[in-house]
Write a protein that holds these residues in place. Structure first.
Motif, PDB file in Angstrom:
ATOM      1  N   ASN A 431      77.962  54.393  54.980  1.00  0.00           N
ATOM      2  CA  ASN A 431      79.119  53.690  55.005  1.00  0.00           C
ATOM      3  C   ASN A 431      78.272  52.208  54.965  1.00  0.00           C
ATOM      4  OD1 ASN A 431      81.626  52.560  55.150  1.00  0.00           O
ATOM      5  ND2 ASN A 431      81.767  52.799  57.349  1.00  0.00           N
ATOM      6  N   SER A 514      75.969  60.772  49.448  1.00  0.00           N
ATOM      7  CA  SER A 514      77.209  60.221  49.355  1.00  0.00           C
ATOM      8  C   SER A 514      77.632  58.988  49.951  1.00  0.00           C
ATOM      9  CB  SER A 514      78.061  61.423  49.260  1.00  0.00           C
ATOM     10  OG  SER A 514      77.931  62.375  48.477  1.00  0.00           O
ATOM     11  N   THR A 517      82.960  55.751  50.630  1.00  0.00           N
ATOM     12  CA  THR A 517      83.773  55.559  49.767  1.00  0.00           C
ATOM     13  C   THR A 517      84.441  56.524  48.479  1.00  0.00           C
ATOM     14  OG1 THR A 517      82.274  54.304  48.296  1.00  0.00           O
ATOM     15  CG2 THR A 517      83.729  52.774  49.664  1.00  0.00           C
ATOM     16  N   GLU A 518      83.217  57.320  48.308  1.00  0.00           N
ATOM     17  CA  GLU A 518      83.503  58.368  47.470  1.00  0.00           C
ATOM     18  C   GLU A 518      84.233  59.538  48.032  1.00  0.00           C
ATOM     19  OE1 GLU A 518      80.064  61.423  45.762  1.00  0.00           O
ATOM     20  OE2 GLU A 518      79.416  59.292  46.136  1.00  0.00           O
ATOM     21  N   ILE A 520      86.286  59.056  50.544  1.00  0.00           N
ATOM     22  CA  ILE A 520      87.829  58.454  50.633  1.00  0.00           C
ATOM     23  C   ILE A 520      88.484  58.709  49.284  1.00  0.00           C
ATOM     24  CG2 ILE A 520      89.399  56.691  51.107  1.00  0.00           C
ATOM     25  CD1 ILE A 520      87.262  55.755  53.220  1.00  0.00           C
ATOM     26  N   SER A 521      88.089  58.414  48.129  1.00  0.00           N
ATOM     27  CA  SER A 521      88.649  58.765  46.724  1.00  0.00           C
ATOM     28  C   SER A 521      88.966  59.989  46.496  1.00  0.00           C
ATOM     29  CB  SER A 521      87.567  58.341  45.615  1.00  0.00           C
ATOM     30  OG  SER A 521      86.580  59.216  45.422  1.00  0.00           O
ATOM     31  N   PHE A 522      88.694  60.992  47.348  1.00  0.00           N
ATOM     32  CA  PHE A 522      89.234  62.446  47.175  1.00  0.00           C
ATOM     33  C   PHE A 522      90.675  62.530  47.728  1.00  0.00           C
ATOM     34  CE2 PHE A 522      84.633  63.986  47.322  1.00  0.00           C
ATOM     35  CZ  PHE A 522      84.478  64.092  46.059  1.00  0.00           C
TER      36      PHE A 522
END
Ligand SMILES: [Zn+2]
Ligand SMILES: [Zn+2]
Lengths: 523, 330
Positions: A431, A514, A517-518, A520-522
């Motif tokens: 993060n 990972s 942000t990646e 959270i995009s899910f």
């Protein structure tokens, strides 16, 4: 009371369900029926009202033991339980358990609650003096209302059913009703027959087999109906005469948890339906996190009913006006459901799960691909000609959507359950420039990997927090998960569901993991 | 200047140029007892109580340079008088007193006040400064009489035997194993032990110090249904530990006194049995030593030092050492 305390030790050990049942049976066989009724009331979660507050208990214990408050607090950091610290710090004149039984103690404590504060304290000191530390611990918990058990309704019902030789559904219905150990006996609560007993009885559930690659080729898609399944509580809703019962697939009675469904009682016909209870607000299906917080509430408050409304997503009908429909084909049962739903007001918390008839495998694949969009976990393929069978069978096939994938790094490790190797990991993602834990789970890599990583951990500890070891971030682990939800209780802001460790990436380094942000995009 | 200081290698007496239970290899080491966090490898010369000699030789190697001493017998190192006193912790365990120009320091090592009938009982030693352990230095740790605990253990074993279940009791191999072995009731069934325990028992037996023996677990058609097996906890997950069918497993440790301790081991049964002093034991020992200054090491040292300051007005401080207290791995 000793046998009840011994029972609690066994129940608190995270024991398997069958061990819990056998421990309960052992206890039932030894205890008097009078004691059992109090015991099951406590185990059900009916705590007696608190007699004194935790600060009063603490003050009294400190005075009795001649211990300063700060030392009491230090001790409680270790025990994590004020009732326990209070029980242990007082020097005991007896190590022999008192002759009083649990029911006698419960009645004494109830009486105690009626006294003036000062008299209460005098009497508590006298009780402490006659009891062992183990007894004191339980008594203190009852005094401040902090008694809890992890035992479930299922195990209690099963054990009572075996012990009393009465069918489980009868025990469950009566156990879940409002009763007090003051007014009831085992006889009056469970053994007295009731002509309505048979109304609650559920049918055995039909379960789907997993859809595996080989079957994919050999099935004729034209003989199947396809529907989505979601994060929900699979259950059977029974409306017979004027009663409503909600049973989960494990046999747990949930009627009280979902008072919204009592509205179904107003329908002018009787039925048994199979479906999933899902959380849905304004036609928007909520995530599993909210559903779980709802399922875990035995008696939901008004606020929860408004915040997390539920409904039942119906996909099968097993009985209609006392007629058993299970031998009818799936198609015929669905037709019957369609007819039923014509008469159901739209305001009812009840919807018919949409059914599709794909004509090719491609169309079926397309449905699966859309699963994420419609917030489903996957699709169910149901043979159009099949009856509603008991247990797991190939007439129903479950096809889950592909899980999400993440690359994480090992951040914390712990040895759990007497393990000699590190067998619990906290995994982190990036993060900005910091690592943030995203998943905490049992290490489920090949044994060889776990051993190797465990040895590595021992040499790469950078910090310790109790049994937890923080390690240098360099072990890269691929994980998958099936669902994700927003969570305010987690540092990362999200909670993952059905996480699996896939592999250890020996060749990769921490730069490749990972980013949050990646993740959270899910959502 | 302090007679003993805490440096990178351990507790050090600069005048005598000797260490007590050092954690890094040194020239000359006085050893309080045979547990691995106190008796480590690599020192050039070891001095320990006579009964610790065979233990240290067996654990650290036959060829270590070790000299055995008796309790109460003083000897001098560079003008510092040195005496070993019984600590009551395990066989051979000692408190070590160093005296120089009328100033007495005692290092307790690990100790308990309760008599266990196996090792020489603890003797209070008067001194000016005492360096004490505080493994269980909180008032929630109060032991029951040993006889009560062994009654519980034998009762548990008997109940298991009546139900044809093997009893397994987890305990560390040096100290508690000998203590439990002595008080098990052999009329209930046969007593077995893991090799690591038998090995120490044999060493003690050959030295003529301790005579109870357990049988060796040999793989044959035996089912051990009425029997009890003593073993260190780390063996349970191994193949060896898994050969017993549906056993009832118990842990004997001071940590079993609290719920979180029992939870940590996740076992069905716990017996509160420790070779360390409990809360009252620590207080009694400190008062009996008449020391004005107390240095507290492993355990809840900060809390315990604060207690000694506020309750008894003693000059108490805590220091960091590499001793680990009561751990199943020792
Ligand atoms: Zn020790
Ligand atoms: Zn120690």
């Amino acid at each position: 009371m000793k046998s009840f305390i011994n029972l609690l030790y066994k129940l608190n050990d995270g024991n398997s369900s069958s061990n819990v049942v056998s421990a309960l049976l052992k206890y039932f066989n030894r205890a008097s029926t009078k004691e059992i009724i109090w015991a099951i009331s406590l185990l059900k979660g009916n705590r007696p009202k608190r007699t004194i507050t935790p600060p009063v208990l603490k003050k009294l214990a400190c005075e009795q033991a001649n211990i300063p408050t700060w030392l009491f607090e230090m001790s409680t950091k270790i025990t994590k339980d004020i009732a326990e610290t209070s029980a242990l710090i007082i020097e005991k004149s007896t190590h022999v358990h008192s002759k009083k039984t649990l029911d006698q103690w419960c009645i004494i404590l109830l009486e105690l609650a009626t006294f003036q504060q000062e008299m209460k304290l005098v009497k508590i000191i006298a009780i402490w003096d006659q009891t062992t530390a183990e007894e004191c611990l339980l008594i203190n918990k009852l005094l401040i209302g902090s008694f809890r058990t992890t035992i479930g309704q299922l195990e209690l019902v099963e054990a009572l059913s075996i012990f009393l030789k009465i069918e489980k559904h009868i025990i469950a219905v009566r156990f879940e009703s409002d009763w007090s150990p003051h007014d009831e006996s085992l006889e009056s609560l469970f053994e007295k027959p009731n002509p309505k007993d048979h109304l609650a009885k559920p049918f055995p559930f039909c379960f789907a087999n997993n859809f595996v690659k080989q079957t994919k080729k050999s099935i004729d898609i034209l003989s199947f109906g396809v529907e989505y399944f979601r994060h929900g509580l699979r259950c059977q809703v029974i409306k017979r005469e004027n009663s409503l019962y909600i049973w989960s697939k494990t046999g747990q009675l949930y009627t009280r948890s979902f008072p919204e469904l009592l509205e179904l009682k107003s329908l002018p016909f009787d039925f048994v339906i199979d479906g999933q209870i899902i959380c849905s607000k304004e036609n928007h299906i909520s995530d599993f996190n909210r559903l779980e917080s709802r399922i875990n509430k035995k008696r939901p408050t008004k606020k929860i009913l408004i915040d997390i409304p539920i409904m039942i997503n119906v996909f099968d009908i097993l009985e209609m006006e006392q007629k058993d429909f299970r031998s009818f084909s799936f198609e015929k049962r669905r037709q019957a459901l369609n007819t039923v739903f014509i008469d159901i007001p739209v305001t009812m918390p009840m919807v018919l799960n949409e059914l599709f008839y794909p004509s090719t495998m491609e169309e079926c694949n397309l449905l699966l691909e859309k699963a994420k969009e419609v917030k489903a976990k996957g699709i169910l393929l149901k043979n159009r000609t099949s009856p509603y069978l008991e247990n797991r069978n190939d007439n129903w096939l479950k096809w889950r959507k592909d899980p999400f994938k993440l690359k994480t790094v090992l951040l914390y490790a712990q040895k759990m359950n007497r393990s000699s190797v590190y067998n619990h990991y906290s995994l982190a993602v990036m993060n900005k420039d910091l690592l943030i834990p995203i998943a905490k789970l049992e290490a489920s890599l090949p044994k060889k990997n776990i051993l190797e990583i465990s040895k590595w951990i021992a040499k790469n500890i950078v910090d310790k927090f109790g049994p937890v070891r923080q390690v240098k971030p360099s072990i890269i682990i691929n994980i998958t998960f099936e669902d994700i939800a927003v969570s305010t209780r987690h540092k990362s802001g999200v909670i993952l569901k059905s996480i699996k460790m896939v592999s250890w990436e020996k060749e990769e380094n921490v730069e490749e993991i990972s980013h949050l942000t990646e993740v959270i995009s899910f959502v | 200047m302090d007679l003993l200081i805490n440096n990178a290698n351990g507790l050090y007496c600069p005048i005598a140029d000797v260490y007590i239970d050092p954690w890094r290899p040194v020239e000359k080491a006085l050893i309080t007892h045979g547990h691995s966090d106190h008796a480590r490898t690599g020192h050039t010369k070891y001095i320990a109580h006579n009964h610790s000699v065979p233990i240290l030789k067996s654990r650290l190697g036959k060829n270590i340079n070790i000299h055995g001493v008796k309790f109460g017998e003083s000897f001098s190192i560079n003008g510092v008088s040195c005496t070993f006193y019984p600590a009551g912790h395990i066989i051979g365990s000692a408190q070590i007193k160093l005296s120089y120009k009328g100033e007495d320091w005692v290092v307790t090592g690990d100790y308990k006040i309760q008599k266990d009938g196996v090792c020489t009982p603890f003797e209070p030693v008067k001194c000016h400064t005492i360096i004490t352990e505080s493994t269980f230095g909180l008032p929630v740790f109060q032991w029951k009489p040993q006889a009560t605990v062994f009654e519980q253990i034998n009762h548990w074993w008997k109940t298991n035997a009546e139900n044809n279940r093997t009893s397994i009791i987890c305990t560390y191999s040096l100290g508690k194993a000998q203590r439990i072995l002595k008080y098990l009731d052999p009329s209930i069934g046969s007593i077995y032990a893991h090799d690591s325990i038998n090995k120490i028992n044999q060493v003690l037996n050959e030295a003529g110090i301790y005579h109870n023996q357990a049988k060796k677990v040999v793989k044959d058609l035996r089912t051990f249904q009425k029997d009890i097996i003593l073993t260190p906890p780390n063996t349970l997950k191994s193949k060896w530990g898994k050969q017993f069918v549906n056993p009832s497993i118990a842990m004997a440790s001071g940590w079993m006194a609290i719920q979180s301790g029992r939870k940590r081991f996740g076992l069905e049964t716990g017996f509160v049995l420790s070779d360390h002093a409990d809360w009252n034991g620590l207080n009694k020992a400190i008062i009996a030593s008449e020391a004005e200054r107390v240095i507290v090491t492993h355990g809840y040292k900060k809390a315990y030092a604060q207690w000694l300051q506020t309750e008894y007005g003693l000059n108490a401080q805590s220091i960091d050492t590499a001793f680990v207290g009561e751990s199943p791995e020792i």
